[in-house]
Design a protein around this motif. Sequence first.
Motif, mmCIF file in Angstrom:
data_model
loop_
_atom_site.group_PDB
_atom_site.id
_atom_site.type_symbol
_atom_site.label_atom_id
_atom_site.label_comp_id
_atom_site.label_asym_id
_atom_site.label_seq_id
_atom_site.Cartn_x
_atom_site.Cartn_y
_atom_site.Cartn_z
ATOM 1 N N TYR A 33 -4.051 182.253 90.155
ATOM 2 C CA TYR A 33 -2.787 182.005 89.488
ATOM 3 C C TYR A 33 -2.444 180.531 89.384
ATOM 4 N N ASP A 34 -3.313 179.695 89.886
ATOM 5 C CA ASP A 34 -3.008 178.276 89.851
ATOM 6 C C ASP A 34 -2.973 177.730 88.441
ATOM 7 N N THR A 35 -3.642 178.381 87.511
ATOM 8 C CA THR A 35 -3.643 177.896 86.127
ATOM 9 C C THR A 35 -2.666 178.680 85.255
ATOM 10 N N TYR A 36 -1.795 179.428 85.882
ATOM 11 C CA TYR A 36 -0.818 180.196 85.131
ATOM 12 C C TYR A 36 0.378 179.341 84.733
ATOM 13 N N CYS A 37 1.069 179.824 83.747
ATOM 14 C CA CYS A 37 2.381 179.302 83.395
ATOM 15 C C CYS A 37 3.433 180.249 83.961
ATOM 16 N N MET A 38 4.500 179.669 84.444
ATOM 17 C CA MET A 38 5.663 180.432 84.862
ATOM 18 C C MET A 38 6.783 180.103 83.884
ATOM 19 N N GLY A 39 7.426 181.129 83.379
ATOM 20 C CA GLY A 39 8.442 180.901 82.367
ATOM 21 C C GLY A 39 9.751 181.590 82.678
ATOM 22 N N TRP A 40 10.802 181.056 82.104
ATOM 23 C CA TRP A 40 12.122 181.686 82.149
ATOM 24 C C TRP A 40 12.519 182.071 80.736
ATOM 25 N N PHE A 41 12.976 183.293 80.606
ATOM 26 C CA PHE A 41 13.432 183.834 79.337
ATOM 27 C C PHE A 41 14.821 184.435 79.547
ATOM 28 N N ARG A 42 15.505 184.684 78.468
ATOM 29 C CA ARG A 42 16.771 185.395 78.578
ATOM 30 C C ARG A 42 16.936 186.301 77.374
ATOM 31 N N GLN A 43 17.749 187.326 77.581
ATOM 32 C CA GLN A 43 18.003 188.272 76.508
ATOM 33 C C GLN A 43 19.433 188.763 76.615
ATOM 34 N N ALA A 44 20.182 188.521 75.569
ATOM 35 C CA ALA A 44 21.552 189.015 75.488
ATOM 36 C C ALA A 44 21.537 190.362 74.771
ATOM 37 N N PRO A 45 22.549 191.191 74.981
ATOM 38 C CA PRO A 45 22.596 192.498 74.310
ATOM 39 C C PRO A 45 22.485 192.354 72.805
ATOM 40 N N GLY A 46 21.570 193.126 72.219
ATOM 41 C CA GLY A 46 21.402 193.101 70.781
ATOM 42 C C GLY A 46 20.617 191.918 70.251
ATOM 43 N N GLU A 47 20.135 191.087 71.170
ATOM 44 C CA GLU A 47 19.395 189.894 70.757
ATOM 45 C C GLU A 47 17.942 190.006 71.185
ATOM 46 N N GLU A 48 17.098 189.188 70.580
ATOM 47 C CA GLU A 48 15.703 189.134 70.975
ATOM 48 C C GLU A 48 15.551 188.312 72.259
ATOM 49 N N ARG A 49 14.459 188.581 72.955
ATOM 50 C CA ARG A 49 14.172 187.797 74.148
ATOM 51 C C ARG A 49 13.853 186.357 73.730
ATOM 52 N N GLU A 50 14.489 185.428 74.421
ATOM 53 C CA GLU A 50 14.409 184.009 74.051
ATOM 54 C C GLU A 50 13.751 183.213 75.163
ATOM 55 N N GLY A 51 12.754 182.439 74.837
ATOM 56 C CA GLY A 51 12.127 181.561 75.812
ATOM 57 C C GLY A 51 12.993 180.348 76.077
ATOM 58 N N ILE A 52 13.106 179.967 77.353
ATOM 59 C CA ILE A 52 13.936 178.829 77.730
ATOM 60 C C ILE A 52 13.066 177.673 78.190
ATOM 61 N N ALA A 53 12.249 177.936 79.193
ATOM 62 C CA ALA A 53 11.444 176.877 79.784
ATOM 63 C C ALA A 53 10.232 177.474 80.465
ATOM 64 N N ALA A 54 9.218 176.654 80.640
ATOM 65 C CA ALA A 54 8.016 177.085 81.341
ATOM 66 C C ALA A 54 7.451 175.915 82.117
ATOM 67 N N ILE A 55 6.685 176.262 83.139
ATOM 68 C CA ILE A 55 6.082 175.234 83.969
ATOM 69 C C ILE A 55 4.663 175.659 84.297
ATOM 70 N N TYR A 56 3.768 174.678 84.262
ATOM 71 C CA TYR A 56 2.369 174.945 84.556
ATOM 72 C C TYR A 56 2.195 174.816 86.054
ATOM 73 N N ARG A 57 1.642 175.869 86.668
ATOM 74 C CA ARG A 57 1.612 175.884 88.119
ATOM 75 C C ARG A 57 0.738 174.801 88.724
ATOM 76 N N PHE A 58 -0.339 174.491 88.083
ATOM 77 C CA PHE A 58 -1.358 173.643 88.697
ATOM 78 C C PHE A 58 -0.935 172.182 88.732
ATOM 79 N N ALA A 59 -1.350 171.498 89.775
ATOM 80 C CA ALA A 59 -1.242 170.042 89.883
ATOM 81 C C ALA A 59 0.189 169.543 89.678
ATOM 82 N N THR A 60 0.415 168.793 88.600
ATOM 83 C CA THR A 60 1.687 168.107 88.436
ATOM 84 C C THR A 60 2.811 169.003 87.959
ATOM 85 N N GLY A 61 2.512 170.230 87.590
ATOM 86 C CA GLY A 61 3.572 171.116 87.144
ATOM 87 C C GLY A 61 4.234 170.644 85.866
ATOM 88 N N ARG A 62 3.438 170.419 84.863
ATOM 89 C CA ARG A 62 3.977 169.995 83.566
ATOM 90 C C ARG A 62 4.981 171.024 83.056
#
Length: 132
Positions: A33-62
Amino acid sequence: QMRLAESGGGLVQAGGSLRLSCVLSNVVSKSSYDTYCMGWFRQAPGEEREGIAAIYRFATGRTFYADSAKGRFTISQDLPENTVYLQVNSMKPEDTAMYYCAAGRPPVYGTCTMDYRDFTSWGQGTQVNVSS
């Protein structure tokens, strides 16, 4: 099967701040999992799921942000604790939504996307309500 558990949601007044947490557990092979991305999403009622932010797990965490999230949202991680955070400042009523944490292998090495289809593991979500 990796598990993700979000916490930190709740009711906050407009202008306030929240820090959401996402803990990864049942990580059998950490290196997988070190090369995975971790992301935060949100979804309001009646809305599509929206991407907010993501971070790359490895090394510097871009980090990567949706254009709409730049300035008020900050994603960070504590690798030893297998925890990802989302700091939200100057909250607005339109931030009211279910917030989800997700993990996935990025389609391009070292680059995370805001596309929910690139994330294969999801938490149950934490509800955030912002009152005006």
